[in-house]
Design a protein around this motif. Structure first.
Motif, mmCIF file in Angstrom:
data_model
loop_
_atom_site.group_PDB
_atom_site.id
_atom_site.type_symbol
_atom_site.label_atom_id
_atom_site.label_comp_id
_atom_site.label_asym_id
_atom_site.label_seq_id
_atom_site.Cartn_x
_atom_site.Cartn_y
_atom_site.Cartn_z
ATOM 1 N N SER A 173 -93.072 16.050 -72.345
ATOM 2 C CA SER A 173 -93.264 17.581 -72.316
ATOM 3 C C SER A 173 -91.979 18.342 -72.272
ATOM 4 O O SER A 173 -91.636 19.585 -72.009
ATOM 5 C CB SER A 173 -93.970 17.969 -70.854
ATOM 6 O OG SER A 173 -93.316 17.622 -69.860
ATOM 7 N N TRP A 276 -90.909 23.455 -81.579
ATOM 8 C CA TRP A 276 -91.655 23.379 -80.250
ATOM 9 C C TRP A 276 -92.771 24.397 -79.970
ATOM 10 O O TRP A 276 -92.587 25.505 -80.319
ATOM 11 C CB TRP A 276 -90.491 23.425 -78.904
ATOM 12 C CG TRP A 276 -90.809 22.859 -78.003
ATOM 13 C CD1 TRP A 276 -90.950 23.524 -76.957
ATOM 14 C CD2 TRP A 276 -90.966 21.617 -77.404
ATOM 15 N NE1 TRP A 276 -91.313 22.810 -75.669
ATOM 16 C CE2 TRP A 276 -91.396 21.600 -76.086
ATOM 17 C CE3 TRP A 276 -91.166 20.431 -78.192
ATOM 18 C CZ2 TRP A 276 -91.839 20.309 -75.450
ATOM 19 C CZ3 TRP A 276 -91.356 19.174 -77.683
ATOM 20 C CH2 TRP A 276 -91.722 19.022 -76.054
ATOM 21 N N ASP A 277 -93.916 23.955 -79.234
ATOM 22 C CA ASP A 277 -94.802 24.968 -79.090
ATOM 23 C C ASP A 277 -94.467 26.030 -78.164
ATOM 24 O O ASP A 277 -94.955 27.151 -78.527
ATOM 25 C CB ASP A 277 -95.958 24.088 -78.457
ATOM 26 C CG ASP A 277 -96.754 23.315 -79.624
ATOM 27 O OD1 ASP A 277 -96.580 23.399 -80.847
ATOM 28 O OD2 ASP A 277 -97.384 22.327 -78.977
ATOM 29 N N ASN A 278 -93.650 25.763 -77.531
ATOM 30 C CA ASN A 278 -93.281 26.934 -76.320
ATOM 31 C C ASN A 278 -91.933 27.482 -76.455
ATOM 32 O O ASN A 278 -91.202 26.802 -77.428
ATOM 33 C CB ASN A 278 -93.369 26.315 -74.838
ATOM 34 C CG ASN A 278 -94.553 25.688 -74.396
ATOM 35 O OD1 ASN A 278 -95.664 26.457 -74.808
ATOM 36 N ND2 ASN A 278 -94.668 24.638 -74.106
ATOM 37 N N ALA A 279 -91.542 28.564 -75.682
ATOM 38 C CA ALA A 279 -90.372 29.180 -76.045
ATOM 39 C C ALA A 279 -89.149 28.173 -75.355
ATOM 40 O O ALA A 279 -89.309 27.312 -74.320
ATOM 41 C CB ALA A 279 -90.226 30.415 -75.110
ATOM 42 N N THR A 280 -88.123 27.966 -76.016
ATOM 43 C CA THR A 280 -87.043 26.995 -75.756
ATOM 44 C C THR A 280 -85.583 27.574 -76.335
ATOM 45 O O THR A 280 -85.882 28.153 -77.542
ATOM 46 C CB THR A 280 -87.260 25.699 -75.972
ATOM 47 O OG1 THR A 280 -86.177 24.987 -75.346
ATOM 48 C CG2 THR A 280 -87.551 25.444 -77.362
ATOM 49 N N GLY A 453 -87.843 26.627 -80.660
ATOM 50 C CA GLY A 453 -89.124 26.864 -80.066
ATOM 51 C C GLY A 453 -89.970 27.979 -80.926
ATOM 52 O O GLY A 453 -89.700 28.764 -81.574
ATOM 53 N N GLY A 454 -91.255 28.282 -80.215
ATOM 54 C CA GLY A 454 -91.891 29.324 -80.342
ATOM 55 C C GLY A 454 -93.068 29.291 -81.423
ATOM 56 O O GLY A 454 -93.670 30.209 -81.939
ATOM 57 N N THR A 456 -95.814 26.009 -83.866
ATOM 58 C CA THR A 456 -96.492 24.742 -84.070
ATOM 59 C C THR A 456 -95.968 23.852 -84.768
ATOM 60 O O THR A 456 -95.380 24.260 -85.788
ATOM 61 C CB THR A 456 -97.881 25.046 -84.454
ATOM 62 O OG1 THR A 456 -98.786 26.126 -83.690
ATOM 63 C CG2 THR A 456 -98.834 23.830 -84.338
#
Length: 457
Positions: A173, A276-280, A453-454, A456
């Motif tokens: 994760s 990455w699926d999420n913000a980073t 990020g951000g 799929t």
């Protein structure tokens, strides 16, 4: 960069007897070797069954560090579909035997005021504990028992393999761990360094059905000839060796390791991208293929020094990207010694996705400049001094001495090479650094992976 999940290496007696040892090696740094950085006498003995015992007297009144080094890590998982078993056995070795169940094993150590633990890396699996002097025989008893008589049911195996899957999912994760995993999988095509210590996710998911293979793995690598027991601290050498013979002598298991495939020579840059699926914040990792650890040449020492000179917090690149221009939030390098050709990995956490290409190019330019321009002699001397004296200052406890020796035993099986390595550091000159950079830190030997990020994957 935090890579504690994947990079669990720990930076890092005189005895007599007749008839019970096959080999005896003694080296005692000091009066005859003024430049030796490891100052304690070391004795290595080998039992008739092939088990090596390394003993180091150390001024730790009443305390003994007891380490068992299995010279098998994720490197020793060559069969397709079976990655992750070295790490798996780090878990299973606490399951118990007929004599000592898992609870009974833990109870022995609790009574000793000790907390045994273990870790797995690419090249080794290490079991360690700090025990009182008067509890050393109990530790030898329970440790020898679990190495000779580990017992677990198929149900136990399935339960623990599911726990390992949970550990993998938790660790992945973190985008930094995903970047590290992808960088290795892209850099290697054949060698087992292609997968991390945890293994490939698809192998971990089907691990509950691999009970029979687990027994095969244990019989291959948990053998006296593939293990080293390291004892550091306050103990009587003769009495300890008598105990080692008593408890470990009956261990009869032949070595039967699987061959590790060689990695073909890399001749062109490899690359991969992760969304990455999420913000980073975005990341870039540039990795270079470097040779296996070797104390006979100056390559390993030169590359280790280059990691500091080029990419640590005192480096010009760090000062430029992190401090002055503030394009990068984090810049770090990870270039561990490995038994086989490994990776020199430079990581950057970039503030603006538009700057990814610029930062990646600056990493390459820094490596290329190192091949053409000699480093300042004073800065090289300062870095050498820091390497040497940081190591010397780390030898403050029985546990830290054991941890440092474990690194070299895992790599070579020979603790005496610790001093050979530090002699190589002393010998490195600016031209050696230029040669190493020009030979290994090249685009043709590189792998570049970016993570943004951000979206799929």
């Amino acid at each position: 960069m935090s890579l504690t999940v994947w990079c669990q290496e720990r930076l890092t007696v005189m005895c007599a007897g007749a008839g019970i040892f096959a080999v005896a090696l003694v080296f005692s740094p000091g009066a005859t070797m003024a430049k030796d950085v490891f100052p304690f006498p070391v004795t290595t003995r080998t039992l008739d069954n092939g088990l090596s015992v390394v003993m180091v007297p150390f001024d730790s009144p009443g305390l003994v560090a007891y380490y068992t080094i299995v010279r098998a890590g994720s490197r020793n998982e060559p069969e397709p579909g079976h990655s992750g078993f070295a790490h798996f056995f780090e878990h299973m070795m606490f399951r118990g035997t007929e004599r000592y169940s898992g609870d009974a094993f833990n109870a022995v150590y609790r009574k000793l005021g000790s907390d045994p633990n273990a870790y797995t890396s690419d090249d080794v699996t290490v079991y360690h504990a700090l025990v009182p002097k008067d509890g050393l025989e109990q530790a030898i008893d329970v440790e020898s028992d679990r190495f000779m008589h580990l017992k677990y049911s198929e149900s136990d195996f399935k339960q623990e393999s599911k726990a390992v899957l949970g550990e993998y999912n938790k660790n992945n994760s973190d985008p930094e761990n995903r970047l590290y995993e992808k960088s290795r999988a892209t850099a290697y095509t054949t060698h087992t360094y292609r997968h991390t210590t945890m293994g490939f996710i698809e192998d971990i998911e089907k691990m509950p059905d691999e009970y029979q293979y687990s027994l095969q793995f244990f019989s291959r690598y948990y053998t006296p000839g593939n293990c080293v027991v390291l004892i550091v601290g306050d103990f009587d050498a003769n009495a300890t060796m008598a105990l080692m013979k008593k408890y470990y002598g009956p261990w009869k298991a032949p070595n039967n390791p699987a061959p590790v495939p060689a990695e073909p020579e890399q001749t062109a840059t490899r690359s991969a991208k992760i969304t990455w699926d999420n913000a980073t914040l975005p990341y870039v990792c540039v990795s270079f293929k470097i040779p296996a650890f070797d104390t006979k040449s100056k390559d390993s020492a030169s590359l280790d020094l280059l990691s500091s000179l080029l990419f640590d917090e005192t480096s010009p690149l760090y000062q430029e990207l992190v401090i002055r221009d503030q394009k990068v939030e984090e810049l770090s390098v990870y270039a561990p010694f490995r038994r086989d050709p490994g990776l020199f990995m430079v990581f950057a956490k970039v503030k603006d996705p538009a700057q990814l290409d610029t930062v990646r190019e600056r990493i390459y330019q820094t490596a290329e400049a190192a091949a053409k321009t000699p480093v300042d002699a004073k800065r090289l001397a300062d870095v050498k001094s820091n390497v040497k004296y940081s190591f010397a200052m780390s030898l403050s406890t029985a546990r830290s001495v054991a941890g440092n020796l474990t690194t070299f035993i895992g790599l070579t099986g020979n603790p005496s090479l610790i001093n050979d390595m530090y002699r190589r550091y002393d010998e490195v000159k600016p031209e050696d650094l230029m040669k190493a950079a020009g030979s290994y830190l090249t685009r043709a030997r590189s792998t570049e992976v970016t993570l943004t990020g951000g979206g799929t994957q």
